[in-house]
Design an enzyme around this catalytic site. Sequence first.
Site, PDB file in Angstrom:
ATOM      1  N   TYR A 245       0.778 -13.257   1.623  1.00  0.00           N
ATOM      2  CA  TYR A 245       0.699 -11.930   2.242  1.00  0.00           C
ATOM      3  C   TYR A 245      -0.242 -11.933   3.442  1.00  0.00           C
ATOM      4  O   TYR A 245       0.089 -11.428   4.516  1.00  0.00           O
ATOM      5  CB  TYR A 245       0.229 -10.921   1.195  1.00  0.00           C
ATOM      6  CG  TYR A 245       0.179  -9.493   1.670  1.00  0.00           C
ATOM      7  CD1 TYR A 245       1.340  -8.755   1.828  1.00  0.00           C
ATOM      8  CD2 TYR A 245      -1.037  -8.875   1.945  1.00  0.00           C
ATOM      9  CE1 TYR A 245       1.290  -7.436   2.247  1.00  0.00           C
ATOM     10  CE2 TYR A 245      -1.099  -7.558   2.361  1.00  0.00           C
ATOM     11  CZ  TYR A 245       0.069  -6.842   2.518  1.00  0.00           C
ATOM     12  OH  TYR A 245       0.015  -5.534   2.938  1.00  0.00           O
TER      13      TYR A 245
ATOM     14  N   LYS B 123       0.724 -11.117   7.360  1.00  0.00           N
ATOM     15  CA  LYS B 123       0.137  -9.968   8.045  1.00  0.00           C
ATOM     16  C   LYS B 123      -0.729 -10.394   9.230  1.00  0.00           C
ATOM     17  O   LYS B 123      -0.815  -9.683  10.237  1.00  0.00           O
ATOM     18  CB  LYS B 123      -0.673  -9.136   7.048  1.00  0.00           C
ATOM     19  CG  LYS B 123       0.184  -8.409   6.011  1.00  0.00           C
ATOM     20  CD  LYS B 123       1.128  -7.400   6.668  1.00  0.00           C
ATOM     21  CE  LYS B 123       1.841  -6.547   5.637  1.00  0.00           C
ATOM     22  NZ  LYS B 123       2.683  -5.490   6.232  1.00  0.00           N
TER      23      LYS B 123
END
Length: 291
Positions: free
Chosen positions: A180, A184
């Site tokens: 993640y 991001k």
Amino acid sequence: MSAVSPERRVALVTGCGKRDGVGRGIARRLAASGATVVVADRKSTGVLNRRQEVVGVEDDGWRGLDSLVEEITAAGGTASSVTGDIGEVADADAMVAAAVAAHGRLDILVNNAAAPQGLDRREIAEVPVEVFDEVVRINLRGTYLMSRAAVPVMREQRWGRIVAVSSMAGVIGAAYSTAYSASKAGILGFTRALAMDVARWGITVNAVAPGAVGTSRAFLSEDPDLDVDAEMARRAQGIPVGRVGRPEDIAGAVAYLASDDAGYMTGQYLVLDGGGRAGFLPEPAPEPSGS
């Protein structure tokens, strides 16, 4: 074509299917400002996180994109919906094309959709390679593909706003979040680079980086007895403003970046973390072996 007044602008917002999601808040806020909003998701009701798959989701009558369109329309706005997988070229192209075909233009793209939480939120050796790839496919590749489809339309108009929802997990270290966080952080680099490519056409590209936000994405525990309200209150204690974020907080920042007022801002990101990063601190170190 050229820039039009705010009440004639068309916005496409991805990741809008969940009742408690940030996408819903963003879509409602842009519609309230006068924009025609096209709301999108892979499935009409959004994609479940692993906790929701295990524990279940209460059937409260929410019908996803259909309910959101009805909400916006009832409030006096204009909205329609489209479904597709942002990580697939054909779907990304089709969603942008559908917005343009229906409304004649596309002024605002909000890349909000993200991969559901699940097996990616583990120690690196326990994250399957295919899970890592899927998170990057949706979060980073999806942002690229949607922007790739929208830029030619905005260039023709010589005006546009592209806003991505990144995360504080992409700005600082976040425990058990390699996939993640990588995706991001990639969005932030993509934002800076694309901003340089399109600025001369009146297009700005920016991002927001939320910290802890009180949605279903905030919980990884598969314990059906988890007291969600108590856990939210516990997390709020480590945030200077005294609470976790709300979808409306993110929506307000996105609305600003999508407005004329942000015309001199591009290639940047806004931190929305309530002044604190406690939610991203690592777990305590384990005791040494043999102690």
